[in-house]
Design a protein around this motif. Sequence first.
Motif, PDB file in Angstrom:
ATOM      1  N   PRO A 217      36.566  38.746  40.567  1.00 63.42           N
ATOM      2  CA  PRO A 217      37.820  38.000  40.753  1.00 63.42           C
ATOM      3  C   PRO A 217      38.030  37.553  42.194  1.00 63.42           C
ATOM      4  CG  PRO A 217      38.254  40.329  40.306  1.00 63.42           C
ATOM      5  CD  PRO A 217      36.811  40.096  40.020  1.00 63.42           C
ATOM      6  N   ARG A 398      46.037  37.550  39.091  1.00 64.06           N
ATOM      7  CA  ARG A 398      46.370  38.594  38.112  1.00 64.06           C
ATOM      8  C   ARG A 398      45.119  39.368  37.704  1.00 64.06           C
ATOM      9  NH1 ARG A 398      50.283  34.744  34.422  1.00 64.06           N
ATOM     10  NH2 ARG A 398      52.167  34.889  35.733  1.00 64.06           N
ATOM     11  N   TRP A 399      44.021  38.659  37.526  1.00 63.52           N
ATOM     12  CA  TRP A 399      42.754  39.310  37.183  1.00 63.52           C
ATOM     13  C   TRP A 399      42.341  40.281  38.286  1.00 63.52           C
ATOM     14  CZ3 TRP A 399      37.441  36.430  37.403  1.00 63.52           C
ATOM     15  CH2 TRP A 399      36.427  37.298  36.936  1.00 63.52           C
TER      16      TRP A 399
END
Length: 412
Positions: A217, A398-399
């Motif tokens: 990410p 968010r990941w």
Amino acid sequence: MTSAANLLAGLIPGSRQQRVLASAQLLNTIGNGFYLTSIALYLSLVLDRSVLQTGLILSGGGVLALAGGPLVGKIADRSGPRRTYVIVLGCGSAAMVGLALTGSVFLSIGFIGLASVVATAGPAARAPLVNRYGGEQPQRFRAYLRSTTNVGFAVGAGLAGLGLHVGTPTAYQTLILLNGLSFLLSAGLVRLLPADVGRASEPVGSRRRSGAFRDAPYLVLAVIDGILSIQYRVLTIAVPLWVATTGRPYWLVSATLVINTAMVALGQVWVSRGVVDLAAGARCLRRAGFVFLLSCVLFPLSDQLPGSAATVLLLVAAVVHTLGELWHASGAFEVSFRLAPPHRTGEYLGVFGMGAGLAEVAAPTLLSFLCITWGTPGWLLVGGVLAAAGLCATPAVRWAQAAREPAGRVSG
């Protein structure tokens, strides 16, 4: 008098360490203003390189520099950021002295390559120091450093105009040597910081082989930032070429850059005040993408208007674009620093900077083709890509946050 004193105090970093770092960066960016304003003309006029050769030399240095940030950032994490940063600054000084004094084109290419590596390695080596001395409002200090960078570059570029006016080989060499001196003075200031106290301890249970290149990410966010970083070349590549090809007065190029520099210098700290967590950072990146789309609509639209109306709209587009830049920088600062583990700040920030480094290499060609050769559709495509990148920031953040929460590495 009291209110004036309070205002002045608010414009100056609070701690001695912050003032030292800010002063070192100011000196260094003044020197960068000397160098970046003169290097293309130095290669072309003094070393007698063609426009194509000059572009290839500078682009080649940019490609070489991509590996500098992650490597030096990792060294800074392990060996101490102050020591590493001083060495990097020393290498920058050596590169400038070598470039100014050699008459060999091949050696000049090597020195320019070293200077490019220093340009990406410096921020990576400095990142742990910024983290260490950022205080209770690190986002404010990072914004202050960016404002300082813009002020320093503007001063250096302005003073470099004197050397460009003289136009002799000695004048160009002097500008480059002044940049070398700025590296030395900056290194001297950094040495005033407390000595390195050793590597930050790794959290219990962390994987020894984990790192920025294995953090999917974070890598995605680096790519998103790289795409958004194409915007940094809009005002320095696309707009000047657009002005030239549409027959607008050339002073508009300077006017857009003055607007940009002034707004960043005065507004970056203010914009960053509310960017205190990952959610706020993601919102800034998303907002920046849509603002860039708007500016990419306004720039070509200015060519459809007559005379003074076109001039006004072009300047308005520069203001809109700079608002996007302020949000982009604030969001990128927050996301990149907050997601970087404390014991690997240099490594992570070095990897994050690779996205912007790739944009620096690719943007001149992309913007020249899309915005100038293709015209209005190209502008709209650039704006659409920037807006899409901004939209992707929220799910990517968010990941990244979800990947860290089980280990308790990110809060807020």
